[in-house]
Design a protein around this motif. Structure first.
Motif, mmCIF file in Angstrom:
data_model
loop_
_atom_site.group_PDB
_atom_site.id
_atom_site.type_symbol
_atom_site.label_atom_id
_atom_site.label_comp_id
_atom_site.label_asym_id
_atom_site.label_seq_id
_atom_site.Cartn_x
_atom_site.Cartn_y
_atom_site.Cartn_z
ATOM 1 N N LEU A 138 0.846 -1.193 0.000
ATOM 2 C CA LEU A 138 0.000 0.000 0.000
ATOM 3 C C LEU A 138 0.881 1.242 0.000
ATOM 4 N N VAL A 139 0.621 2.112 -0.968
ATOM 5 C CA VAL A 139 1.379 3.354 -1.135
ATOM 6 C C VAL A 139 0.420 4.528 -1.005
ATOM 7 N N PHE A 140 0.831 5.575 -0.309
ATOM 8 C CA PHE A 140 0.013 6.781 -0.185
ATOM 9 C C PHE A 140 0.508 7.856 -1.152
ATOM 10 N N GLU A 141 -0.434 8.537 -1.800
ATOM 11 C CA GLU A 141 -0.132 9.703 -2.643
ATOM 12 C C GLU A 141 -0.887 10.885 -2.033
ATOM 13 N N VAL A 142 -0.153 11.886 -1.522
ATOM 14 C CA VAL A 142 -0.766 12.873 -0.641
ATOM 15 C C VAL A 142 -1.794 13.767 -1.328
ATOM 16 N N MET A 143 -1.543 14.134 -2.594
ATOM 17 C CA MET A 143 -2.476 14.991 -3.330
ATOM 18 C C MET A 143 -2.388 14.653 -4.816
ATOM 19 N N ASN A 144 -3.441 14.988 -5.549
ATOM 20 C CA ASN A 144 -3.441 14.822 -6.996
ATOM 21 C C ASN A 144 -3.504 16.190 -7.670
ATOM 22 N N GLU A 145 -2.463 16.536 -8.407
ATOM 23 C CA GLU A 145 -2.443 17.776 -9.199
ATOM 24 C C GLU A 145 -2.909 19.007 -8.412
ATOM 25 N N PRO A 146 -2.289 19.308 -7.273
ATOM 26 C CA PRO A 146 -2.657 20.525 -6.526
ATOM 27 C C PRO A 146 -2.387 21.755 -7.381
ATOM 28 N N VAL A 194 5.592 7.029 0.272
ATOM 29 C CA VAL A 194 4.666 8.145 0.117
ATOM 30 C C VAL A 194 5.037 8.926 -1.146
ATOM 31 N N MET A 195 4.048 9.173 -1.980
ATOM 32 C CA MET A 195 4.244 9.942 -3.214
ATOM 33 C C MET A 195 3.799 11.383 -2.985
ATOM 34 N N PHE A 196 4.510 12.320 -3.601
ATOM 35 C CA PHE A 196 4.183 13.737 -3.461
ATOM 36 C C PHE A 196 4.341 14.421 -4.813
ATOM 37 N N PRO A 197 3.458 15.404 -5.133
ATOM 38 C CA PRO A 197 3.495 16.076 -6.430
ATOM 39 C C PRO A 197 4.004 17.513 -6.321
ATOM 40 N N HIS A 227 2.843 13.579 -13.777
ATOM 41 C CA HIS A 227 1.883 13.177 -14.801
ATOM 42 C C HIS A 227 2.371 13.653 -16.171
ATOM 43 N N MET A 228 2.685 12.692 -17.019
ATOM 44 C CA MET A 228 3.191 13.009 -18.356
ATOM 45 C C MET A 228 2.127 12.712 -19.406
#
Length: 247
Positions: A138-146, A194-197, A227-228
Motif C-alpha cells: 500500500l502506497v500513499f499519494e498525498v495529493m493529486n495535481e494541486p 509516500v508519493m508527493f506532487p 503526470h506526463m
C-alpha cells in the motif's frame, strides 16, 4: 510495482457535491460500472502489478466541522483496496478531486487555514483505517495535481509570478504537512512509501527551483508523482491522433 493501471472515474467521481455526504452511489455517476472483485482479479490475471486508486473525499463528509468521512464511503474504499491486496497487487491510494476555492484544500495564503485543517483531518482518518494491516504493497499519494483551480495559471506555472510563487510555497507546505501526519500515525505508516506532487503534478513545475522535496523521518520512502501527457494529441487530445509517429 512494474506495470500499473488507474481505476479512474469511479471513486474519484463526484457531481459537484460540496461538503456533504453524497453516498456511495457517486462511484457510477461518471458512467463507469461499479468496481467488482472479479474486475480486480481480471487485472491481476492480465499481469498488472499495481493499481492506482484515486479517491475524492469532500463529497463524502458527514461532519463538515471536523471533516469526518462517512463510514460507508471509507468501508467501500477499504473493500477495493483489500481486493487488490489479496491479489498481491500494489495499491496507490490518494486524495484526488478535493482542490477548490469552495471545498477541500487550495494552495494559497487565503485558503491556508482551512486547507491545513482539511488535509490533516482526511489523512488522519485514512491513516487510522490503513496502517499495520497493510505492508509496503500500500502506497500513499498525498495529493493529486494541486493547483489554483479557476486561475489563469491553473495549469501553467510561471516563474516570477507572485501568485504562482505563493501556490508553490503552499504545495511544498501541504506535501510536508501530509507526510508528517502519515509518519506521526506510526506503525507501518512510519515507513510506508509516500508519493508527493509539484503544482499540477507537472514535470516542469517539479524541475523549478522553488519546488522542495519534503523532509522525511523514513529513509528511501519518498517518490515524486509526475503526470506526463506527452505527446498530448496522442495521449489525451480530443479528437487527437490515432497514430504514434516520429513527430
Amino acid at each position: 510495482m512494474q506495470f500499473g493501471w488507474n481505476l479512474g472515474n469511479t471513486l474519484d467521481a463526484h457531481e459537484g457535491a460540496i461538503n456533504r455526504n453524497s453516498g456511495v452511489y457517486t462511484e457510477g455517476c461518471w458512467g463507469k460500472p461499479k468496481t467488482t472483485q472479479a474486475m480486480i482479479k481480471g487485472l491481476a490475471k492480465s499481469g498488472i502489478k499495481t493499481i492506482r486508486l484515486p479517491v475524492t473525499w469532500h463529497n463524502h463528509i458527514k461532519d463538515i466541522k471536523n471533516y469526518t468521512i462517512a463510514p460507508d464511503w471509507m468501508a467501500r474504499v477499504k473493500e477495493i483496496v483489500d481486493w487488490a491486496i489479496e491479489e498481491k497487487m500494489y495499491v496507490i491510494l490518494n486524495v484526488h478531486h478535493d482542490t477548490s476555492r469552495s471545498y477541500g484544500y487550495y494552495p494559497s495564503t487565503e485558503k491556508e487555514d482551512e486547507s491545513v485543517k482539511y488535509l490533516t483531518s482526511i489523512w488522519t482518518q485514512i491513516c487510522s483505517t490503513f496502517n499495520n494491516d497493510y505492508d509496503n504493497h500500500l502506497v500513499f499519494e498525498v495529493m493529486n495535481e494541486p493547483r489554483l483551480v479557476g486561475d489563469e495559471h491553473e495549469w501553467a506555472f510561471q516563474f516570477g509570478c507572485d501568485t504562482c510563487t505563493d501556490c508553490m510555497n503552499h504545495v511544498n507546505d501541504y506535501n510536508q504537512l501530509c507526510l508528517d501526519v502519515i509518519r506521526a500515525s506510526g506503525g507501518n505508516n512510519a515507513k510506508r512509501l509516500v508519493m508527493f506532487p509539484s503544482i499540477a503534478a507537472s514535470p516542469d513545475s517539479a524541475f523549478n527551483e522553488l519546488f522542495k522535496i519534503p523532509e522525511d523521518s523514513a529513509e528511501n520512502a519518498l517518490a515524486l508523482s509526475v503526470h506526463m501527457y506527452t505527446p498530448y494529441p496522442f495521449a489525451m487530445g480530443v479528437p487527437g491522433g490515432e497514430n504514434f509517429t516520429a513527430n
